[in-house]
Scaffold this motif. Structure first.
Motif, PDB file in Angstrom:
ATOM      1  N   THR A  39      36.487  15.437 -36.567  1.00 48.75           N
ATOM      2  CA  THR A  39      35.276  16.259 -36.519  1.00 48.75           C
ATOM      3  C   THR A  39      34.040  15.405 -36.815  1.00 48.75           C
ATOM      4  O   THR A  39      33.035  15.474 -36.098  1.00 48.75           O
ATOM      5  N   LEU A  40      34.110  14.600 -37.865  1.00 52.68           N
ATOM      6  CA  LEU A  40      32.970  13.753 -38.220  1.00 52.68           C
ATOM      7  C   LEU A  40      32.651  12.771 -37.099  1.00 52.68           C
ATOM      8  O   LEU A  40      31.489  12.537 -36.774  1.00 52.68           O
ATOM      9  N   LEU A  41      33.705  12.195 -36.520  1.00 51.35           N
ATOM     10  CA  LEU A  41      33.504  11.253 -35.409  1.00 51.35           C
ATOM     11  C   LEU A  41      32.839  11.964 -34.235  1.00 51.35           C
ATOM     12  O   LEU A  41      31.901  11.444 -33.621  1.00 51.35           O
ATOM     13  N   GLY A  42      33.310  13.174 -33.933  1.00 49.01           N
ATOM     14  CA  GLY A  42      32.749  13.942 -32.826  1.00 49.01           C
ATOM     15  C   GLY A  42      31.294  14.301 -33.069  1.00 49.01           C
ATOM     16  O   GLY A  42      30.457  14.191 -32.159  1.00 49.01           O
ATOM     17  N   VAL A  43      30.962  14.716 -34.281  1.00 49.73           N
ATOM     18  CA  VAL A  43      29.575  15.060 -34.613  1.00 49.73           C
ATOM     19  C   VAL A  43      28.683  13.832 -34.465  1.00 49.73           C
ATOM     20  O   VAL A  43      27.585  13.896 -33.893  1.00 49.73           O
ATOM     21  N   GLY A  44      29.166  12.703 -34.955  1.00 44.95           N
ATOM     22  CA  GLY A  44      28.392  11.456 -34.844  1.00 44.95           C
ATOM     23  C   GLY A  44      28.122  11.096 -33.400  1.00 44.95           C
ATOM     24  O   GLY A  44      26.986  10.762 -33.022  1.00 44.95           O
ATOM     25  N   MET A  45      29.153  11.184 -32.567  1.00 46.25           N
ATOM     26  CA  MET A  45      28.986  10.852 -31.149  1.00 46.25           C
ATOM     27  C   MET A  45      28.027  11.834 -30.478  1.00 46.25           C
ATOM     28  O   MET A  45      27.189  11.443 -29.655  1.00 46.25           O
ATOM     29  N   LEU A  46      28.162  13.094 -30.848  1.00 44.43           N
ATOM     30  CA  LEU A  46      27.307  14.123 -30.262  1.00 44.43           C
ATOM     31  C   LEU A  46      25.835  13.855 -30.586  1.00 44.43           C
ATOM     32  O   LEU A  46      24.957  13.978 -29.714  1.00 44.43           O
ATOM     33  N   VAL A  47      25.557  13.488 -31.817  1.00 43.13           N
ATOM     34  CA  VAL A  47      24.172  13.211 -32.226  1.00 43.13           C
ATOM     35  C   VAL A  47      23.626  12.006 -31.452  1.00 43.13           C
ATOM     36  O   VAL A  47      22.517  12.051 -30.906  1.00 43.13           O
ATOM     37  N   VAL A  48      24.421  10.931 -31.403  1.00 45.88           N
ATOM     38  CA  VAL A  48      23.961   9.708 -30.729  1.00 45.88           C
ATOM     39  C   VAL A  48      23.734   9.961 -29.239  1.00 45.88           C
ATOM     40  O   VAL A  48      22.668   9.674 -28.696  1.00 45.88           O
ATOM     41  N   VAL A  49      24.737  10.520 -28.579  1.00 45.64           N
ATOM     42  CA  VAL A  49      24.636  10.749 -27.132  1.00 45.64           C
ATOM     43  C   VAL A  49      23.570  11.807 -26.836  1.00 45.64           C
ATOM     44  O   VAL A  49      22.752  11.646 -25.926  1.00 45.64           O
ATOM     45  N   GLY A  50      23.551  12.878 -27.636  1.00 51.00           N
ATOM     46  CA  GLY A  50      22.601  13.967 -27.407  1.00 51.00           C
ATOM     47  C   GLY A  50      21.161  13.502 -27.489  1.00 51.00           C
ATOM     48  O   GLY A  50      20.338  13.847 -26.625  1.00 51.00           O
ATOM     49  N   LEU A  51      20.835  12.699 -28.483  1.00 54.94           N
ATOM     50  CA  LEU A  51      19.458  12.216 -28.628  1.00 54.94           C
ATOM     51  C   LEU A  51      19.069  11.306 -27.468  1.00 54.94           C
ATOM     52  O   LEU A  51      17.942  11.376 -26.957  1.00 54.94           O
ATOM     53  N   HIS A  52      20.005  10.458 -27.040  1.00 49.88           N
ATOM     54  CA  HIS A  52      19.688   9.554 -25.929  1.00 49.88           C
ATOM     55  C   HIS A  52      19.486  10.333 -24.627  1.00 49.88           C
ATOM     56  O   HIS A  52      18.582  10.025 -23.846  1.00 49.88           O
ATOM     57  N   VAL A  53      20.328  11.321 -24.397  1.00 50.71           N
ATOM     58  CA  VAL A  53      20.187  12.128 -23.181  1.00 50.71           C
ATOM     59  C   VAL A  53      18.871  12.907 -23.214  1.00 50.71           C
ATOM     60  O   VAL A  53      18.144  12.977 -22.210  1.00 50.71           O
ATOM     61  N   THR A  54      18.525  13.456 -24.372  1.00 49.77           N
ATOM     62  CA  THR A  54      17.277  14.206 -24.508  1.00 49.77           C
ATOM     63  C   THR A  54      16.074  13.329 -24.162  1.00 49.77           C
ATOM     64  O   THR A  54      15.182  13.724 -23.409  1.00 49.77           O
ATOM     65  N   VAL A  55      16.065  12.137 -24.705  1.00 55.16           N
ATOM     66  CA  VAL A  55      14.952  11.212 -24.434  1.00 55.16           C
ATOM     67  C   VAL A  55      14.928  10.810 -22.965  1.00 55.16           C
ATOM     68  O   VAL A  55      13.862  10.750 -22.337  1.00 55.16           O
ATOM     69  N   GLY A  56      16.120  10.567 -22.414  1.00 55.01           N
ATOM     70  CA  GLY A  56      16.199  10.181 -21.008  1.00 55.01           C
ATOM     71  C   GLY A  56      15.644  11.270 -20.106  1.00 55.01           C
ATOM     72  O   GLY A  56      14.867  10.994 -19.185  1.00 55.01           O
ATOM     73  N   LEU A  57      16.020  12.503 -20.366  1.00 53.19           N
ATOM     74  CA  LEU A  57      15.539  13.626 -19.559  1.00 53.19           C
ATOM     75  C   LEU A  57      14.031  13.786 -19.684  1.00 53.19           C
ATOM     76  O   LEU A  57      13.330  14.032 -18.713  1.00 53.19           O
TER      77      LEU A  57
END
Lengths: 344, 286
Positions: A197-215
């Motif tokens: 769960t912690l690993l998934g949350v960490g990945m979600l935060v990292v990927v989510g922020l990058h995708v948000t900025v990219g969009l």
């Protein structure tokens, strides 16, 4: 900015940054050790070192990776980016301690050398679940080492900003390798959902922020050039650009920052020569475009850093007509002086 | 953001707006560190109570036997019927090595075989769950004294064939040197230890919830260290004859039946064997 190299150009904010980092690292180690000895008194010192350094390095890597997109979303986070290289080197040193203690603990004192043992002691390369997870950690550490070793403006200058940036973008490869290292290692060992769960949350935060900025970048800044007149493309109204600030547009593949200052407009390439920082998110300070990342400066009329500095960026022609700002996306060579558009 | 709020790192003072946000961020990261440290520590599996007396050498005397593996048989007194109570201490070399090299070197130095002799050894004790091991930390120099001795009566019993499910581990790490000394993260270390001559031990859970440890040998009593290396640290199933040598069990693996790997080690949480069979342990019959 500096015209000569020294190991660290200390200033007050770097010292405060490093003190805060040191405090955070100490706090984490003390807490981890305290909780460990309290909840698992049968632990061994080696396991305590291996696990505390592993979790702290991975946590710091997450912080490092989210600083970039956070700064693009909100400039208030820029102080975290200013001295990020110290954060990166600190994270590498902590990861190195994890690697060395693990190598000694698990791979030393056998019939073969520890590094050979690292690659040969678990032969299950043909299995995903049984794959030797240490290999991922080894290559991730190798990347982090190259990044830490070149984390200085000397290497930025000598490798060229392009190569240096490409090398440091390898941090994403390192992150992916570490995710595999964790998923195929300790997660299999511990077999509890918490780690996953912690690993998934960490990945979600990292990927989510990058995708948000990219969009955000893709949809807000690109402009079509179909309605160009004499090569000039309308990009915005004068009111859209705040005094001493810039409007950023992407025209014909050119990333352009148009600055308004002292009743004039000038356009330069939006990418700082230092670390590819977004100049258009900077500000005119003391008559110079000032990069928001590390404060590198350029004169708006010619894209040159003020003497004795030598950085130069491309410049573009700008016009103002009827309250509309026009830019010609054809770049002039770096450092070429172009007359600013005068606002009537 | 106001005009005054533009941040330049090399200027002495951070704008107030930035400082407020950064202060909140740092506080958040600090709280995250506390929560993460607690959750990560709390979420770990418990460590066993195995011991390795690192830096605390112990001197112990007993009769050396190398059948089925190097063991020091120590008389712990007599039982009510006057029979000697024997504890067999498994001997291990320094690092990731078996004890044979150190014992052979000591024998060569003294120009006499050590088998069956009363040895006084100095080493580092490793113990857990009723099993004791001695690391010959100083190599051949761990053998302090060699004396002639009367042979001790061995209690060797051949038992029926069985199929066991469990994990093959190296006893040195499992019984105390490392925590954890089993599972995926320890697999490479266990493989190196077993490749270095430390006898492989199958750890299996019994129907009554207890754990049995069986030294794995070949069908003719030969070492199978190299053969088991690919499956060390995994959940496996293997069959063979069980032989009790005093207080150690040996599984003479029938190599005509390949070791079956079972994937996840999580299945080891469930009892592996269902039938009672023997006085020493309970496990299922083929």
């Amino acid at each position: 900015m500096s015209v000569e190299y020294s190991p660290v150009l200390w200033n007050r904010q770097k010292k405060r940054y490093d003190l805060a980092l040191l405090g955070f690292v100490a706090l984490y180690f003390i807490l981890f050790a305290g909780f460990h000895l309290w909840l698992h008194p049968s632990t061994s010192p080696e396991s305590l070192i291996i696990r505390s350094t592993a979790t702290l390095a991975f946590l710091l890597l997450h912080v490092i990776l989210v600083i970039g997109p956070l700064c693009r979303l909100n400039a208030a986070f820029l102080p975290l980016l200013y001295n990020r290289r110290h954060l990166g080197v600190s994270m590498f040193i902590i990861a190195l301690v994890h690697a060395i203690v693990s190598l000694i603990q698990f791979h030393a004192l056998g019939d073969v050398s520890p590094l050979v043992a690292l690659f040969t002691s678990n032969p299950n390369y043909d299995s995903i679940s049984q794959f030797p997870f240490q290999i991922f950690g080894f290559f991730a550490l190798l990347i982090l080492f190259l990044m830490a070793a070149t984390s200085h403006d000397f290497w930025l200058e000598n490798l060229s900003p392009r190569v240096w940036k490409a090398l440091h973008m390898m941090v994403y490869v390192a992150y992916a390798l570490i995710v595999l290292h964790v998923a195929l290692g300790v997660l299999q060992q511990e077999g509890v959902p918490l780690g996953a769960t912690l690993l998934g949350v960490g990945m979600l935060v990292v990927v989510g922020l990058h995708v948000t900025v990219g969009l955000k970048t893709d949809t807000n800044e690109s402009k079509a050039i179909g309605n160009a007149k004499e090569g000039f493309v309308p990009v915005c109204s004068l009111e859209e650009i705040a005094e001493n600030r810039a409007k950023v547009v992407i025209l014909a593949g050119e990333n352009i920052a148009i600055f308004k200052y002292d009743g004039k407009l000038s356009a330069v390439h939006n990418v700082c020569k230092h670390q590819n920082g977004p100049l258009g998110e900077g500000k005119i300070v003391d008559g110079c475009i000032t990069c928001p990342w590390h404060g590198y400066q350029y004169l708006p009329e010619n894209g040159q850093s003020p003497p004795p500095f030598t950085e130069k960026v491309k410049t573009y022609d700008v016009r103002v007509d009827g309250g509309t700002v026009y830019v010609n996306p054809k770049p002039h060579p770096e450092g070429t002086k172009r007359p600013p558009a005068v606002i009537a | 953001m106001s005009e005054q709020d533009f941040y330049i790192g090399y200027l002495p003072k951070m704008p107030n707006g930035h400082w407020r946000k950064i202060r909140s961020f740092l506080a958040g990261v600090g709280v995250l560190a506390i929560v993460a440290a607690f959750m990560l520590v709390k979420g770990q599996n418990d460590f066993n109570t195995a011991s390795f007396e690192l830096g605390k050498p112990t001197v112990v005397s007993g009769i050396l036997t190398t059948n089925p593996v190097p063991l020091l048989q120590v008389v712990q007194g007599n039982d009510l019927s006057g029979q000697a109570v024997i504890q067999s201490i498994l001997l291990i070399g320094f690092g990731k090595h078996g004890a044979e090299a150190a014992l052979d070197s000591a024998a060569a130095k003294r120009k006499m075989p050590l088998e069956g002799k009363l040895l006084t050894l100095e080493g580092t004790l490793i113990y857990h769950d009723g099993k004791t091991l001695l690391e010959l930390t100083k190599g051949p120099a761990a053998v302090l004294q060699v004396e002639q001795a009367q042979p001790i009566r061995r209690d060797i019993e051949r038992l029926p064939g069985y199929t066991f499910t469990g994990e093959i581990a190296d006893p040195k790490c499992y019984f105390g040197v490392m925590k954890p000394g089993e599972g995926k993260v320890h697999r490479s270390c266990a493989a190196l230890c077993i490749a270095g001559g430390i006898p492989p031990v199958l750890k299996t859970k019994l129907a009554d919830g207890s754990t049995a440890y069986l030294i794995v040998k070949g069908g003719n009593g030969e070492a199978v260290n190299q053969a088991v290396l690919p499956v060390v640290g995994q959940a496996v199933q293997l069959s063979g004859q069980v032989v009790r040598y005093d207080d150690w069990l040996v599984l003479e693996w029938d190599q005509s039946q390949a070791i079956e790997t079972l994937g996840s080690l999580m299945i080891l949480d469930a009892p592996m064997c269902t039938e009672k069979g023997l006085a020493a342990v309970t496990y299922s019959s083929n």
